[in-house]
Structure formats: C-alpha cells, structure tokens
Design an enzyme around this catalytic site. Structure first.
Site, PDB file in Angstrom:
ATOM      1  N   PRO A   1       0.808  -1.216   0.000  1.00 47.36           N
ATOM      2  CA  PRO A   1       0.000   0.000   0.000  1.00 47.36           C
ATOM      3  C   PRO A   1       0.845   1.272   0.000  1.00 47.36           C
ATOM      4  O   PRO A   1       1.566   1.543   0.948  1.00 47.36           O
ATOM      5  CB  PRO A   1      -0.820  -0.098   1.284  1.00 47.36           C
ATOM      6  CG  PRO A   1      -0.517  -1.406   1.890  1.00 47.36           C
ATOM      7  CD  PRO A   1       0.714  -1.957   1.255  1.00 47.36           C
ATOM      8  N   GLU A   2       0.776   2.006  -1.080  1.00 47.11           N
ATOM      9  CA  GLU A   2       1.395   3.333  -1.155  1.00 47.11           C
ATOM     10  C   GLU A   2       0.264   4.357  -1.102  1.00 47.11           C
ATOM     11  O   GLU A   2      -0.888   3.991  -0.865  1.00 47.11           O
ATOM     12  CB  GLU A   2       2.227   3.457  -2.441  1.00 47.11           C
ATOM     13  CG  GLU A   2       3.318   2.393  -2.532  1.00 47.11           C
ATOM     14  CD  GLU A   2       4.167   2.509  -3.788  1.00 47.11           C
ATOM     15  OE1 GLU A   2       4.293   3.615  -4.325  1.00 47.11           O
ATOM     16  OE2 GLU A   2       4.711   1.481  -4.230  1.00 47.11           O
TER      17      GLU A   2
ATOM     18  N   LYS B   1       1.204   7.406   3.803  1.00 44.58           N
ATOM     19  CA  LYS B   1       0.634   6.051   3.820  1.00 44.58           C
ATOM     20  C   LYS B   1      -0.025   5.734   5.158  1.00 44.58           C
ATOM     21  O   LYS B   1      -0.387   4.588   5.411  1.00 44.58           O
ATOM     22  CB  LYS B   1       1.746   5.039   3.539  1.00 44.58           C
ATOM     23  CG  LYS B   1       2.505   5.297   2.250  1.00 44.58           C
ATOM     24  CD  LYS B   1       3.778   4.478   2.173  1.00 44.58           C
ATOM     25  CE  LYS B   1       4.656   4.965   1.024  1.00 44.58           C
ATOM     26  NZ  LYS B   1       5.960   4.273   0.995  1.00 44.58           N
TER      27      LYS B   1
ATOM     28  N   ARG C   1      16.287  -1.544  -2.911  1.00 46.46           N
ATOM     29  CA  ARG C   1      14.990  -1.883  -3.506  1.00 46.46           C
ATOM     30  C   ARG C   1      15.143  -2.297  -4.958  1.00 46.46           C
ATOM     31  O   ARG C   1      15.974  -1.753  -5.684  1.00 46.46           O
ATOM     32  CB  ARG C   1      14.042  -0.665  -3.495  1.00 46.46           C
ATOM     33  CG  ARG C   1      13.976   0.083  -2.219  1.00 46.46           C
ATOM     34  CD  ARG C   1      13.178  -0.687  -1.185  1.00 46.46           C
ATOM     35  NE  ARG C   1      13.100   0.064   0.049  1.00 46.46           N
ATOM     36  CZ  ARG C   1      12.231   1.033   0.279  1.00 46.46           C
ATOM     37  NH1 ARG C   1      11.346   1.352  -0.634  1.00 46.46           N
ATOM     38  NH2 ARG C   1      12.222   1.672   1.406  1.00 46.46           N
TER      39      ARG C   1
END
Length: 329
Positions: free
Chosen positions: A2-3, A57, A319
């Site tokens: 979830p962003e 967020k 990442r």
DNA sequence: GAGAGTGTTGTAAC
DNA sequence: GGTTACAACACTCT
C-alpha cells in the site's frame, strides 16, 4: 504494497461506512500489531468514529471524542477490510460485487495472477500462493472469509459489522494517539503529490539541497510523502530519468518533468483504485486496477511500451528498481 | 534444506 | 545533519 494511492483508496472506501460507527470491542488475535499501544482495546471501546484522514501512507481515524485518534499503518502486506455479518459467516460476498460490474476478486485470482496449489494447513483457511516470488499472496475467495489466518486485529462495531486488519508479515501497526501527537506526526511528513503543498517552488527546493540519488529522495517520506517503490519507478519512467541518477546532476527541465510525473502518476493511480500486486484490497475487498497500467514496475525483460527495449532491473537503495535503458537517461 | 528475494520504516552506524 | 545499511517478518522460488 500500500502506497499513497492504495491507502487513499482504502480511506475513500471506508469513509462512508465507518462514519458514525460505535466500537463495541476490539479483538486482538496477534498482539504484535498493538506493540506500540497494548491498551488500545480498552481505550477504543465505546468510541464513535467521526472521520478518516490520511497523511502519506498513514491512516488516521478520528472520533467524536476529539482528543483521541487511531493511527493505522499497513506497511507492506496489511489490508483493512470492512465487512458485515454476512461476509464474516463466509457467504459468497463476491457474487453481488461481480454483478455490479466491479472487478471481483475471485475473477482476478483466476486470470490476473497465476494461483497455484491450494495449501491447506490444519485448521487454517486455504490460501492460494503465487507461482512467482515475493512473499505476498494472491487473492482468492478463501481470503474473503473473515476472519482468516492473517486477521490480526478486529474492531467490532455495535451493529454486527467489523473492521479487519489483516497482515501476513506482521509489519503493520495500529495505535491510539492524542490529537496533539498526531499533529506532530503529520508535521514530520514531506509534501504530498495530491495536496496543495506540492508546489513547484517546494519541489525545486528539495532537489536544490539533496546530494543523494533520485530514488532515495522519492522514497524519503520526510521529503515527499506517499511514494513507495512501485510508483517511484513509474514516476522516473514517466519523466524519462534514471532513478539511479544523483539529484545534484539533474537538469532543470528533468526536475520539472519529475514534478509533473509525480502528480500525474499518483492521480492516475488513485483514479484506478491503486495497484494490486500481491495483497492489496481496498476497504471493500476489491483489488486495485492500476496494475495493468504499470509501465516498468514488475516488467523486467518485457519490451518497453514506448520503444520496445527490454525493461531492466537493478537494486538501488536496497529496492528492486525497474527502468528502460533507452527511454530513461 | 539453505539461501535469496519481496518492500516500509525505525534505528544504528557512518 | 545527511546518508546508508539493516532488522523486523512470512512465505515462495531457486
């Protein structure tokens, strides 16, 4: 994961159903979610929800008792789902959603993600797992039976409905906070692409004084809030800039393109209801529709939608980072 | 069966 | 003060 667009989608889908709901009790199925606030069930009992806010967020539930707020962070695999008694009994809640023309979860699990072997642990609901990598799990009707093995905290309301915090990896947290603390927390977040504070002068200022690489800046919540790994890659692609570039070496027109891309991509993603990659569901159990619109994220080896060059993947600031080696410079 | 990979954030180390 | 590296965690793939 979830962003901003996913959390905003959850907020929008929960705003109306949760408003005015009185909390009857809080069921804690895994105490780790409340690690910052073990007294939460006692504090919340009897409280009535007045609104839902969001910064980056982080979801902020507010109550009629104005000095109290509830903070919910879903981290990577968290879900927040509101359900009525019918759904909790395991009835086919998906059926009526499919009729309404909205993307049914069961359909998504069949076609969008290659669900393989059903894994049935003793006493736990069957969960289909994705064929490829990643830790997250795809969405099946089994996931819609609530509560399930990953339902960690359940907020029961006095009308027999409930809000489920599901989280596979236990990174999510839920905690209460006095409103003055919430104000301080909100102040630590950077400018947000969909808010009025996201202005060209503010954006320019960020890039004028930073010395790190572009992706690190986009992911730094204290600088720009709400952007996560997926949208950082998409924004860089839209702007035609490599995420591995040092921000000090960006040209003014590239910074301008990044500014426009931040707003454009986040706006598009919110309009599509976010991205369902592994486990995102909005508050109404529906997956996001942005996945099919992703240009680079998760497309390693596939042709660039602009020039046909194979999308490459590297690791930046720890990442996975996707880019087109031809379109992005 | 061991190890790598998946990503957000707080914290420690530089 | 700014930046970087890593742990937390569950689960799958190689």
């Amino acid at each position: 994961m979830p962003e901003l667009p996913e959390v905003e989608t959850i907020r929008l889908s929960l705003f109306t159903p949760l408003r005015g709901k009185k909390i009857a009790r809080v069921e804690v199925r895994h105490p780790k979610i409340l690690r910052l606030d073990p007294k939460l069930p006692t504090i919340l009992k009897g409280q009535t929800i007045s609104s839902i806010d969001r910064i980056g967020k982080l979801l902020i539930l507010r109550f009629q008792k104005k000095e109290l707020a509830l903070l919910i962070h879903l981290k990577m695999t968290g879900q927040l789902i509101y359900a009525s008694g019918a759904k909790r009994a395991g009835l086919p809640a998906v059926a009526h959603k499919a009729k309404s023309g909205l993307p049914a979860v069961a359909h998504k699990a069949k076609s969008g993600l290659p669900a393989v072997a059903l894994k049935a642990k003793s006493g736990l609901p069957a969960v289909a797992h994705r064929a490829k990598a990643g830790g997250g799990h795809s969405l099946t009707q089994a996931d819609l039976k609530l509560p399930h093995a990953h339902s960690r905290v359940i907020i029961h309301f006095d009308d027999d409905t409930a809000l489920y915090l599901n989280d596979l990896r236990l990174f999510a947290y839920m905690r209460t906070a006095p409103t003055e603390e919430v104000t301080k927390i909100v102040a630590t977040y950077g400018i947000e692409p969909l808010q009025p504070n996201f202005t060209w002068p503010a954006f320019q200022k960020i890039f004028a004084k930073r010395k790190t690489i572009l992706k690190a800046v986009l992911l730094n919540q204290e600088v720009i809030s709400g952007i996560g790994n997926i949208y950082a890659d998409e924004i860089c692609y839209a702007a035609g800039v490599l995420p591995t570039r040092n921000v000090q070496k960006l040209k003014p027109d590239e910074v301008k393109k990044l500014f426009a891309a931040c707003k454009k991509i986040m706006k598009e993603a919110v309009a599509s209801g976010g991205t369902t990659f592994h486990s995102f569901l909005n508050g109404d159990s529906r997956p996001g529709g942005y996945r099919s619109k992703l240009r680079v994220y998760g497309r390693k080896g596939q042709p660039c939608k602009r020039c046909g060059t194979a999308i490459e993947k590297t690791v930046t600031v720890g990442r996975g980072t996707h880019f087109c080696p031809n379109c992005q410079t």
